[in-house]
Write a protein that holds these residues in place. Structure first.
Motif, short mmCIF file in Angstrom:
data_model
loop_
_atom_site.label_atom_id
_atom_site.label_comp_id
_atom_site.label_asym_id
_atom_site.label_seq_id
_atom_site.Cartn_x
_atom_site.Cartn_y
_atom_site.Cartn_z
N VAL A 1 -51.03 -12.84 66.05
CA VAL A 1 -52.13 -11.95 66.47
C VAL A 1 -53.21 -12.82 67.11
O VAL A 1 -53.83 -13.65 66.45
CB VAL A 1 -52.71 -11.20 65.25
CG1 VAL A 1 -53.92 -10.37 65.68
CG2 VAL A 1 -51.65 -10.32 64.61
N ARG A 2 -53.40 -12.62 68.41
CA ARG A 2 -54.41 -13.39 69.11
C ARG A 2 -55.79 -12.76 68.95
O ARG A 2 -56.80 -13.45 68.83
CB ARG A 2 -54.05 -13.52 70.59
CG ARG A 2 -55.02 -14.34 71.40
CD ARG A 2 -54.39 -14.84 72.68
NE ARG A 2 -53.84 -13.75 73.50
CZ ARG A 2 -53.17 -13.96 74.65
NH1 ARG A 2 -52.97 -15.20 75.09
NH2 ARG A 2 -52.70 -12.93 75.33
N ASP A 3 -55.83 -11.44 68.98
CA ASP A 3 -57.10 -10.74 68.79
C ASP A 3 -56.81 -9.34 68.28
O ASP A 3 -55.71 -8.79 68.48
CB ASP A 3 -57.89 -10.68 70.09
CG ASP A 3 -59.37 -10.34 69.86
OD1 ASP A 3 -59.80 -10.33 68.68
OD2 ASP A 3 -60.09 -10.09 70.84
N VAL A 4 -57.79 -8.73 67.63
CA VAL A 4 -57.61 -7.40 67.05
C VAL A 4 -58.96 -6.74 66.86
O VAL A 4 -59.98 -7.42 66.65
CB VAL A 4 -56.86 -7.50 65.70
CG1 VAL A 4 -57.68 -8.27 64.67
CG2 VAL A 4 -56.46 -6.13 65.16
N ARG A 5 -58.99 -5.42 66.99
CA ARG A 5 -60.18 -4.62 66.69
C ARG A 5 -59.72 -3.47 65.81
O ARG A 5 -58.75 -2.78 66.12
CB ARG A 5 -60.82 -4.03 67.96
CG ARG A 5 -61.33 -5.06 68.95
CD ARG A 5 -62.60 -5.74 68.47
NE ARG A 5 -63.23 -6.50 69.54
CZ ARG A 5 -62.84 -7.70 69.94
NH1 ARG A 5 -61.80 -8.28 69.35
NH2 ARG A 5 -63.46 -8.33 70.92
N ILE A 6 -60.45 -3.23 64.71
CA ILE A 6 -60.08 -2.17 63.77
C ILE A 6 -61.34 -1.47 63.27
O ILE A 6 -62.33 -2.11 62.93
CB ILE A 6 -59.32 -2.74 62.54
CG1 ILE A 6 -58.05 -3.47 62.96
CG2 ILE A 6 -58.98 -1.62 61.56
CD1 ILE A 6 -57.41 -4.26 61.82
N ALA B 1 -60.58 -10.51 60.63
CA ALA B 1 -60.60 -11.95 60.40
C ALA B 1 -59.30 -12.42 59.76
O ALA B 1 -58.78 -13.51 60.09
CB ALA B 1 -61.78 -12.31 59.52
N ALA B 2 -58.75 -11.61 58.86
CA ALA B 2 -57.50 -11.98 58.19
C ALA B 2 -56.33 -11.98 59.16
O ALA B 2 -55.37 -12.74 58.99
CB ALA B 2 -57.23 -11.03 57.04
N LEU B 3 -56.40 -11.14 60.19
CA LEU B 3 -55.27 -11.01 61.10
C LEU B 3 -55.27 -12.02 62.24
O LEU B 3 -54.19 -12.40 62.73
CB LEU B 3 -55.26 -9.59 61.69
CG LEU B 3 -54.68 -8.50 60.78
CD1 LEU B 3 -55.00 -7.12 61.34
CD2 LEU B 3 -53.18 -8.68 60.63
N ARG B 4 -56.43 -12.44 62.70
CA ARG B 4 -56.46 -13.36 63.84
C ARG B 4 -55.76 -14.67 63.48
O ARG B 4 -56.11 -15.35 62.52
CB ARG B 4 -57.90 -13.61 64.29
CG ARG B 4 -58.55 -12.38 64.90
CD ARG B 4 -59.89 -12.69 65.55
NE ARG B 4 -60.45 -11.46 66.10
CZ ARG B 4 -61.40 -10.74 65.53
NH1 ARG B 4 -61.93 -11.14 64.38
NH2 ARG B 4 -61.85 -9.62 66.08
N GLY B 5 -54.72 -14.99 64.25
CA GLY B 5 -53.93 -16.18 64.00
C GLY B 5 -52.79 -15.98 63.03
O GLY B 5 -51.99 -16.90 62.81
N ALA B 6 -52.71 -14.79 62.43
CA ALA B 6 -51.65 -14.50 61.46
C ALA B 6 -50.37 -14.10 62.18
O ALA B 6 -50.41 -13.61 63.31
CB ALA B 6 -52.09 -13.39 60.52
N GLN C 1 -46.30 -7.78 56.38
CA GLN C 1 -46.99 -8.47 55.30
C GLN C 1 -48.40 -8.86 55.73
O GLN C 1 -49.36 -8.69 54.97
CB GLN C 1 -46.22 -9.72 54.87
CG GLN C 1 -46.90 -10.48 53.74
CD GLN C 1 -46.11 -11.69 53.27
OE1 GLN C 1 -44.95 -11.85 53.62
NE2 GLN C 1 -46.76 -12.54 52.49
N SER C 2 -48.54 -9.35 56.97
CA SER C 2 -49.87 -9.70 57.47
C SER C 2 -50.77 -8.47 57.52
O SER C 2 -51.95 -8.53 57.15
CB SER C 2 -49.76 -10.32 58.86
OG SER C 2 -49.08 -11.54 58.84
#
Length: 332
Positions: free
Chosen positions: A254-259, A276-281, A286-287
């Motif tokens: 995940v390079r970037d995400v908005r939720i 924050a938990a997802l960026r780079g995951a 599971q992520s």
């Protein structure tokens, strides 16, 4: 119904002055929420100031994004090709709300300002701190199925009902406001308030301040976005929970995400912990589940005579996982 005066000023500035000068005055645009409140006896304005023709009804391209005039109808916004292509989450959130007839009347400026659908707020025979400060919150210990699990207080556990607002919170929208002191810009995520000790205040707007437009920045990530709404029936129902999400995946991560989440708080809830938990995951269920757990770590479900709303925690998790999974599959 209590008689009231009706006014159509010559411009937005005059409308602002008219409302600011009278504590019992209100703005009137599409009226889809205000008319309900008049019928229920929730409000008794002495003056309604019609602003329908005083703000822009156009959607315009601006450097860095779109400006949506406050008078743009929800149906027109949802159907606009630029919105459907560049901000699908916004179009989907609008189409998930209300009915076709109401979308033809509801406006961009009014939709985010609609008030809670808490049954106790709408019933003038019951105590409600939002309606009558200091009277108590009948929802606490009552029927809590539709109420907040995040950001509530001992004074109010109501939720904010706007679908459009959840999408705008995820998109980093900006709200343009005209008030007695002039113009100001409010980040959409800061427009609404948590209840705290003053649940009667839904937003940070002062009396007499008028939304004139909403700006949505052209985030590349927004082109791959979705809105998922979980509700009791397929149409014309408010969200039990909802998810607005945009996702950018690169090389299995995940390079970037908005939720943003709806149906869980007194405001559209920007899920920054989950982001924050997802960026780079890694891109995996599971992520997604771990991100949901991080966001909901402070969730406080409400007990109630109807079984309470603890079910919202797994419901949010499932909706978020499904939305992110769908978006990740579109990336491949």
């Amino acid at each position: 119904m209590k008689p009231f005066a009706y006014q159509v000023p010559g411009d937005a500035a005059a409308a602002v002055r008219s409302v600011a000068d009278r504590p019992d005055a209100s703005f009137l645009a599409g009226g889809t929420n205000l008319v309900d409140h008049l019928r229920l006896g929730l409000i008794e304005p002495g003056l309604l100031v019609d602003v329908t023709s005083l703000t822009s009804a156009e959607i315009t391209d601006r450097e860095g994004g779109l400006r949506i005039g406050a008078a743009v109808r929800n149906s027109d916004l949802a159907a606009d090709p630029r919105v459907r292509e560049r901000f699908p989450v916004l179009a989907e959130s609008l189409l998930a709300g209300a009915s076709g007839q109401l979308r033809n009347m509801a406006t961009t400026g009014g939709n985010p300002l609609q008030r809670t659908r808490c049954v106790y707020f709408q019933d003038v025979t019951t105590p409600c701190n939002k309606r009558e400060p200091g009277s108590g919150c009948s929802a606490i210990g009552g029927s809590t199925r539709n109420h907040a699990i995040l950001g509530a207080s001992e004074h109010c556990i109501a939720t904010q009902p706007s679908d459009m607002g959840v999408a705008l919170a995820a998109l980093d929208a900006q709200v343009q406001v005209l008030g007695p002191g002039g113009e100001r810009t409010i980040p959409f995520t800061e427009l609404h308030r948590l209840p705290g000790d003053t649940p009667e205040r839904d937003t940070v707007l002062d009396h007499g301040e008028l939304i004139t437009a909403i700006d949505v920045p052209d985030l590349p990530i927004a082109r791959r976005s979705h809105y998922r709404k979980v509700r009791d029936r397929a149409s014309y129902a408010f969200a039990l929970v909802s998810v607005a999400a945009a996702l950018d995946v690169f090389d299995g991560e995940v390079r970037d995400v908005r939720i943003a989440l709806g149906g869980v708080a007194h405001k559209p809830w920007r899920a920054r912990r989950a982001e924050a938990a997802l960026r780079g995951a890694p891109v995996s269920e599971q992520s997604y589940r771990e991100a949901a757990e991080a966001e909901l770590a402070d969730a406080r479900p409400q007990d109630g005579i109807d079984g309470g709303n603890a079910f919202k925690i797994p419901l949010v998790t499932g909706a978020l996982v499904a939305t992110l999974r769908d978006l990740a599959e579109e990336e491949t």
